[in-house]
Scaffold this motif. Structure first.
Motif, PDB file in Angstrom:
ATOM      1  N   MET A 157       0.844  -1.194   0.000  1.00 45.23           N
ATOM      2  CA  MET A 157       0.000   0.000   0.000  1.00 45.23           C
ATOM      3  C   MET A 157       0.883   1.249   0.000  1.00 45.23           C
ATOM      4  SD  MET A 157      -2.781   1.330   2.830  1.00 45.23           S
ATOM      5  CE  MET A 157      -4.032   0.130   2.385  1.00 45.23           C
ATOM      6  N   TYR A 158       0.460   2.270  -0.738  1.00 46.50           N
ATOM      7  CA  TYR A 158       1.148   3.547  -0.724  1.00 46.50           C
ATOM      8  C   TYR A 158       0.112   4.661  -0.576  1.00 46.50           C
ATOM      9  CZ  TYR A 158      -0.382   4.211  -5.578  1.00 46.50           C
ATOM     10  OH  TYR A 158      -1.131   4.370  -6.717  1.00 46.50           O
ATOM     11  N   ALA A 159       0.574   5.871  -0.290  1.00 47.23           N
ATOM     12  CA  ALA A 159      -0.340   6.997  -0.088  1.00 47.23           C
ATOM     13  C   ALA A 159       0.345   8.288  -0.532  1.00 47.23           C
ATOM     14  CB  ALA A 159      -0.763   7.097   1.369  1.00 47.23           C
ATOM     15  N   ILE A 160      -0.475   9.254  -0.932  1.00 49.63           N
ATOM     16  CA  ILE A 160      -0.018  10.623  -1.170  1.00 49.63           C
ATOM     17  C   ILE A 160      -0.518  11.456   0.002  1.00 49.63           C
ATOM     18  CG2 ILE A 160      -0.068  12.612  -2.701  1.00 49.63           C
ATOM     19  CD1 ILE A 160       1.161  10.339  -4.137  1.00 49.63           C
ATOM     20  N   VAL A 161       0.399  12.063   0.749  1.00 51.16           N
ATOM     21  CA  VAL A 161       0.031  12.819   1.947  1.00 51.16           C
ATOM     22  C   VAL A 161       0.613  14.224   1.865  1.00 51.16           C
ATOM     23  CG1 VAL A 161      -0.100  10.743   3.366  1.00 51.16           C
ATOM     24  CG2 VAL A 161       2.043  12.009   3.232  1.00 51.16           C
ATOM     25  N   GLU A 162       0.068  15.100   2.701  1.00 51.67           N
ATOM     26  CA  GLU A 162       0.591  16.458   2.818  1.00 51.67           C
ATOM     27  C   GLU A 162       1.188  16.627   4.202  1.00 51.67           C
ATOM     28  OE1 GLU A 162      -1.053  21.029   2.948  1.00 51.67           O
ATOM     29  OE2 GLU A 162      -1.975  19.640   1.527  1.00 51.67           O
ATOM     30  N   ILE A 163       2.478  17.015   4.249  1.00 56.44           N
ATOM     31  CA  ILE A 163       3.185  17.203   5.509  1.00 56.44           C
ATOM     32  C   ILE A 163       3.855  18.570   5.478  1.00 56.44           C
ATOM     33  CG2 ILE A 163       4.922  16.280   7.097  1.00 56.44           C
ATOM     34  CD1 ILE A 163       4.690  13.610   5.631  1.00 56.44           C
ATOM     35  N   ALA A 164       3.474  19.431   6.402  1.00 56.95           N
ATOM     36  CA  ALA A 164       4.080  20.768   6.524  1.00 56.95           C
ATOM     37  C   ALA A 164       4.066  21.519   5.194  1.00 56.95           C
ATOM     38  CB  ALA A 164       5.501  20.662   7.054  1.00 56.95           C
ATOM     39  N   GLY A 165       2.945  21.428   4.463  1.00 56.97           N
ATOM     40  CA  GLY A 165       2.805  22.164   3.215  1.00 56.97           C
ATOM     41  C   GLY A 165       3.388  21.485   1.993  1.00 56.97           C
ATOM     42  N   GLN A 166       4.001  20.297   2.141  1.00 56.45           N
ATOM     43  CA  GLN A 166       4.567  19.568   1.012  1.00 56.45           C
ATOM     44  C   GLN A 166       3.824  18.250   0.810  1.00 56.45           C
ATOM     45  OE1 GLN A 166       8.713  19.538   2.601  1.00 56.45           O
ATOM     46  NE2 GLN A 166       9.268  20.383   0.604  1.00 56.45           N
ATOM     47  N   GLN A 167       3.780  17.783  -0.436  1.00 59.94           N
ATOM     48  CA  GLN A 167       3.138  16.509  -0.750  1.00 59.94           C
ATOM     49  C   GLN A 167       4.201  15.445  -1.010  1.00 59.94           C
ATOM     50  OE1 GLN A 167       0.185  16.819  -3.824  1.00 59.94           O
ATOM     51  NE2 GLN A 167      -0.928  18.470  -2.808  1.00 59.94           N
ATOM     52  N   PHE A 168       3.971  14.246  -0.447  1.00 63.75           N
ATOM     53  CA  PHE A 168       4.909  13.145  -0.586  1.00 63.75           C
ATOM     54  C   PHE A 168       4.148  11.860  -0.914  1.00 63.75           C
ATOM     55  CE2 PHE A 168       6.771  16.122   2.426  1.00 63.75           C
ATOM     56  CZ  PHE A 168       8.078  16.251   1.983  1.00 63.75           C
ATOM     57  N   LYS A 169       4.795  11.003  -1.694  1.00 71.94           N
ATOM     58  CA  LYS A 169       4.306   9.641  -1.883  1.00 71.94           C
ATOM     59  C   LYS A 169       5.043   8.773  -0.865  1.00 71.94           C
ATOM     60  CE  LYS A 169       3.998   5.816  -5.195  1.00 71.94           C
ATOM     61  NZ  LYS A 169       4.317   5.355  -6.558  1.00 71.94           N
ATOM     62  N   ILE A 170       4.298   8.091   0.015  1.00 71.81           N
ATOM     63  CA  ILE A 170       4.919   7.354   1.112  1.00 71.81           C
ATOM     64  C   ILE A 170       4.497   5.884   1.096  1.00 71.81           C
ATOM     65  CG2 ILE A 170       5.050   9.399   2.585  1.00 71.81           C
ATOM     66  CD1 ILE A 170       2.617   8.272   4.131  1.00 71.81           C
ATOM     67  N   GLU A 171       5.349   5.050   1.683  1.00 77.66           N
ATOM     68  CA  GLU A 171       5.073   3.642   1.924  1.00 77.66           C
ATOM     69  C   GLU A 171       5.584   3.299   3.319  1.00 77.66           C
ATOM     70  OE1 GLU A 171       6.933   1.421  -1.154  1.00 77.66           O
ATOM     71  OE2 GLU A 171       5.628   2.157  -2.753  1.00 77.66           O
ATOM     72  N   LYS A 172       5.145   2.185   3.837  1.00 74.99           N
ATOM     73  CA  LYS A 172       5.559   1.784   5.178  1.00 74.99           C
ATOM     74  C   LYS A 172       7.072   1.586   5.234  1.00 74.99           C
ATOM     75  CE  LYS A 172       4.662  -1.569   8.855  1.00 74.99           C
ATOM     76  NZ  LYS A 172       3.970  -2.809   9.264  1.00 74.99           N
ATOM     77  N   ASP A 173       7.687   2.031   6.345  1.00 70.96           N
ATOM     78  CA  ASP A 173       9.127   1.943   6.632  1.00 70.96           C
ATOM     79  C   ASP A 173       9.963   2.888   5.776  1.00 70.96           C
ATOM     80  OD1 ASP A 173       8.640  -0.042   8.540  1.00 70.96           O
ATOM     81  OD2 ASP A 173       8.799  -1.636   7.040  1.00 70.96           O
ATOM     82  N   GLN A 174       9.330   3.736   4.980  1.00 65.20           N
ATOM     83  CA  GLN A 174      10.082   4.688   4.165  1.00 65.20           C
ATOM     84  C   GLN A 174      10.619   5.831   5.023  1.00 65.20           C
ATOM     85  OE1 GLN A 174       7.766   6.414   1.027  1.00 65.20           O
ATOM     86  NE2 GLN A 174       9.359   7.858   0.425  1.00 65.20           N
ATOM     87  N   LYS A 175      11.832   6.285   4.727  1.00 64.15           N
ATOM     88  CA  LYS A 175      12.427   7.434   5.406  1.00 64.15           C
ATOM     89  C   LYS A 175      12.426   8.626   4.450  1.00 64.15           C
ATOM     90  CE  LYS A 175      15.541   4.674   8.323  1.00 64.15           C
ATOM     91  NZ  LYS A 175      16.962   4.410   8.691  1.00 64.15           N
ATOM     92  N   LEU A 176      12.106   9.808   4.975  1.00 67.00           N
ATOM     93  CA  LEU A 176      12.098  10.994   4.140  1.00 67.00           C
ATOM     94  C   LEU A 176      12.371  12.239   4.975  1.00 67.00           C
ATOM     95  CD1 LEU A 176       8.481  12.096   3.421  1.00 67.00           C
ATOM     96  CD2 LEU A 176       8.896   9.966   4.605  1.00 67.00           C
TER      97      LEU A 176
END
Length: 224
Positions: free
Chosen positions: A1-20
């Protein structure tokens, strides 16, 4: 599973255990952060869209540490003005690791319906509007580009236009002292003595002569 999220005004594509790396967060190192702005969820071919966020969906991440990014050099220079300015900047960042992604609610996307709907409404819009661009061209065709005069920028050109000076000929007939009064509220130290003379050369179509003068001039001051 993956997701597109908004964090502190930025959008990221994330997956479990991912570092960013994201913009600096207030949470301390080792704390858990809840991300509730989930814009899209994907699981193989099953995609869920939010409007704009998916209600009830969220992701959790652990704060690994705070740091600063690489230095970025910002250099500004204005030719023939003797203006140079150099600054450095390092963005404050936070490194996080995605712990989990939870999906509840939301509406599944219907790609085919979205593509067909706008096609039927686009045709009448093109037929109804051909008259507007022609009117706009007539209004702007008479005005000259006053920025071709050395020392005049977009803000000053706009201020002169508002005062009724829109052509080189009108600028050439305006006294330098009067020009200074008109642009008094525009920030900066402006030398207007040569503007009427430059405008006259532009109005007469003497572009080579004007360019030669501007190349030899120093900050808008007439060469001796």
């Amino acid at each position: 599973m993956y997701a597109i999220v908004e964090i502190a005004g930025q959008q990221f594509k994330i997956e479990k255990d991912q570092k960013l790396f994201v913009h600096r967060l207030q949470e301390d190192e080792g704390a858990t952060v809840s991300i509730d702005k989930v814009l899209l969820l994907g699981n193989d071919n099953d995609i869920t869209l939010g409007a704009p966020a998916i209600e009830g969906a969220f992701a959790e991440a652990k704060v690994l540490g705070h740091l600063k990014g690489d230095k970025v050099i910002v250099f500004k220079k204005k030719r023939r003005k003797g203006y140079r300015k150099k600054n450095g900047h390092r963005q404050s960042l936070t490194q996080i690791q995605i712990s989990s992604i939870s999906a509840t609610g939301g509406k599944k996307s219907t790609a085919k319906a979205e593509k067909k709907a706008p096609a039927k409404k686009a045709a009448p819009a093109k037929e109804a509007a051909p008259a507007a661009p022609k009117a706009a061209k007539k209004e702007t065709s008479k005005a000259d580009d006053l920025k071709k005069v050395e020392g005049i920028g977009p803000k000053i050109a706009s201020t002169l236009n508002e005062a009724g000076i829109t052509t080189f000929a009108e600028l050439a007939k305006t006294d330098a002292a009067k020009i200074s009064e008109i642009i008094a509220d525009v920030r900066g130290n402006h030398i207007t003595d040569s503007w009427p003379m430059q405008a006259q050369m532009a109005a007469d179509g003497k572009w080579d002569e004007l360019k030669k003068w501007q190349d030899e001039a120093n900050g808008g001051v007439m060469p001796s």
